[in-house]
Write an enzyme that holds these catalytic residues in place. Structure first.
Site, short mmCIF file in Angstrom:
data_model
loop_
_atom_site.label_atom_id
_atom_site.label_comp_id
_atom_site.label_asym_id
_atom_site.label_seq_id
_atom_site.Cartn_x
_atom_site.Cartn_y
_atom_site.Cartn_z
N SER A 179 7.46 5.00 5.54
CA SER A 179 6.88 5.52 6.64
C SER A 179 7.24 6.12 7.82
CB SER A 179 6.02 4.39 7.63
OG SER A 179 5.05 4.27 8.57
N TYR A 235 7.31 -4.22 10.52
CA TYR A 235 6.88 -3.41 9.30
C TYR A 235 7.42 -1.95 9.60
CZ TYR A 235 3.75 0.37 7.26
OH TYR A 235 3.12 1.57 6.85
N1 LIG Z 1 -2.80 3.61 5.32
C1 LIG Z 1 -1.22 4.71 6.76
O1 LIG Z 1 -1.36 4.68 7.63
C2 LIG Z 1 -0.12 4.36 5.99
C3 LIG Z 1 1.47 5.09 6.52
C4 LIG Z 1 2.04 5.26 6.08
C5 LIG Z 1 2.44 4.52 5.17
N2 LIG Z 1 1.73 3.72 4.64
C6 LIG Z 1 2.35 2.67 3.20
O2 LIG Z 1 1.61 3.33 2.15
C7 LIG Z 1 1.32 1.79 1.14
C8 LIG Z 1 0.28 2.37 0.93
O3 LIG Z 1 -0.82 1.57 1.88
P1 LIG Z 1 -2.79 2.35 1.45
O4 LIG Z 1 -2.34 2.69 2.71
O5 LIG Z 1 -3.17 2.52 0.64
O6 LIG Z 1 -3.38 0.51 1.64
P2 LIG Z 1 -4.13 -0.33 1.24
O7 LIG Z 1 -5.40 1.10 0.88
O8 LIG Z 1 -4.09 -1.17 2.34
O9 LIG Z 1 -3.03 -0.27 0.01
C9 LIG Z 1 -2.74 -1.26 -0.33
C10 LIG Z 1 -2.09 -2.32 -1.61
O10 LIG Z 1 -1.05 -2.37 -1.61
C11 LIG Z 1 -1.70 -3.16 -2.61
N3 LIG Z 1 -1.41 -5.00 -2.33
C12 LIG Z 1 -1.17 -5.29 -1.44
N4 LIG Z 1 -0.56 -7.02 -1.20
C13 LIG Z 1 0.05 -6.36 -2.56
C14 LIG Z 1 0.59 -8.00 -3.72
N5 LIG Z 1 0.64 -8.69 -2.70
N6 LIG Z 1 1.28 -7.64 -4.63
C15 LIG Z 1 0.76 -6.26 -4.80
N7 LIG Z 1 -0.03 -5.29 -4.38
C16 LIG Z 1 -0.28 -5.53 -3.32
C17 LIG Z 1 -3.05 -3.52 -2.54
O11 LIG Z 1 -3.88 -4.23 -3.72
P3 LIG Z 1 -4.67 -5.16 -3.91
O12 LIG Z 1 -5.67 -4.71 -2.36
O13 LIG Z 1 -5.35 -5.03 -5.42
O14 LIG Z 1 -4.63 -6.56 -3.30
C18 LIG Z 1 -3.21 -2.25 -2.16
O15 LIG Z 1 -3.14 -0.96 -3.82
C19 LIG Z 1 2.33 0.99 2.01
O16 LIG Z 1 3.34 0.55 1.80
C20 LIG Z 1 2.23 1.43 3.54
O17 LIG Z 1 2.73 0.99 4.03
C21 LIG Z 1 0.29 3.46 4.37
#
Ligand SMILES: NC(=O)c1ccc[n+]([C@@H]2O[C@H](COP(=O)([O-])OP(=O)(O)OC[C@H]3O[C@@H](n4cnc5c(N)ncnc54)[C@H](OP(=O)(O)O)[C@@H]3O)[C@@H](O)[C@H]2O)c1
Length: 289
Positions: free
Chosen positions: A175, A188
């Site tokens: 990130s 984070y």
């Molecule tokens: N959205 C942003 O603005 C952003 C920006 C920079 C980086 N990121 C990074 O991108 C990645 C994906 O995030 P996203 O934005 O796609 O968020 P998201 O839509 O909330 O997806 C998060 C994913 O992580 C999984 N997860 C959460 N807890 C878990 C656990 N205990 N065991 C296994 N899987 C788990 C969830 O699975 P379940 O739903 O099945 O629990 C879901 O598939 C993360 O690493 C986040 O830090 C996001």
């Protein structure tokens, strides 16, 4: 933006919709002598994607499916994993990566399934927002464990088979918070900074093995991430990107063997200013927020 990198490069397989079969990387050495044969042998390249039930992971899975890959999809929510898998060559491997043995069990299940993993996309992650002084200790542990520890353990489990095969790529979803440190996202930011340092160190260790490491650095992305952490994204800049644009950057980085991918590309700028001139960066931050 992606940057030229070290390690392996995949030629994007031909779209099966146009009739040709995708190329499979050589599986040689991916299994130890005496290991049982895989239950789902495939001649397609194989990607293990965590976080595949939502957001960036789901979009990345769809992109790899469109390129003809076989997918091993992980997350906790099986019905959402099924949605991601619809129409793809895929197996579902639901797993809770917050469980102590979660990463090891997932890696074992994945390697049992296909005998090899050509690309690991470590996308599972959670956020937490608020003043650090009010953050419950349990939440500090939860964020660090899932975003940093579990990812490192998963890479540790998957890597030997890649190195033995002489090719592969680990994609870590970092990130911009890990590059610059974001106020009220201290833990984070620390977890993602840890991933960035890990990517850099591991890449050096793996030089010459045929295995590469890509760090994906998104700014805000329109996913359920913000709702889940309990605080919406409320800044005017940077504007949120779409999950499919991050998936496109992941695909480009994997197919071209790149080390980094910033989404949007201009986010390299604050990361560079902070790295080169931290004093200036802080003055700009104090002034413009
Ligand atoms: N959205 C942003 O603005 C952003 C920006 C920079 C980086 N990121 C990074 O991108 C990645 C994906 O995030 P996203 O934005 O796609 O968020 P998201 O839509 O909330 O997806 C998060 C994913 O992580 C999984 N997860 C959460 N807890 C878990 C656990 N205990 N065991 C296994 N899987 C788990 C969830 O699975 P379940 O739903 O099945 O629990 C879901 O598939 C993360 O690493 C986040 O830090 C996001």
């Amino acid at each position: 933006m992606t940057h030229p990198g070290s390690g392996s490069t995949y030629d994007p397989p031909v779209d099966p919709a146009h009739g040709a079969r995708p190329t499979a990387p050589t599986p040689a050495g991916a299994r130890g002598h005496g290991s049982p044969p895989p239950t789902d042998p495939t001649d397609r390249p194989v990607a293990l994607i965590t976080g595949a039930s939502s957001g960036i992971g789901a979009a990345t899975a769809r992109r790899f499916a469109a390129e003809g890959w076989h997918l091993l999809l992980s997350g906790r929510d099986r019905s959402r994993l099924e949605e991601t898998a619809a129409g793809a060559s895929a197996a579902l491997l639901p797993a809770d990566l917050a469980a102590p043995e979660g990463a090891r069990l997932l890696a074992q299940a994945a390697l049992r399934r296909t005998g090899r993993i050509d690309v690991l996309v470590a996308g599972a992650g959670i956020g937490w927002a608020g003043p650090f002084g009010t953050m419950p200790h349990t939440d500090i542990d939860r964020v660090l464990f899932l975003d940093l520890n579990a990812t490192l353990h998963l890479v540790r489990e998957v890597l030997p088979a890649m190195v033995a095969a002489g090719r592969g790529r680990v994609v870590l979803v970092g990130s911009v918070a890990g590059c610059v440190g974001v106020r009220e996202e201290a833990v984070y930011s620390a977890a993602k900074a840890g991933l960035a340092a890990f990517a850099e160190a591991l890449r050096q260790e793996l030089r010459g093995t045929g295995v590469g490491v890509t760090l994906v650095v998104p700014g805000p992305v329109e996913t359920r991430f913000f709702a889940r952490r309990g605080r919406p994204y409320d800044r005017a800049r940077p504007r949120p990107s779409s999950p499919s644009s991050v998936a496109g950057a992941v695909w480009e980085a994997v197919s071209q063997g790149r080390d980094d991918a910033y989404v949007p590309p201009w986010l390299t700028l604050p990361a560079r200013v902070r790295g080169l001139a931290p004093g200036l960066y802080r003055r700009l931050l104090n002034r413009f927020g």
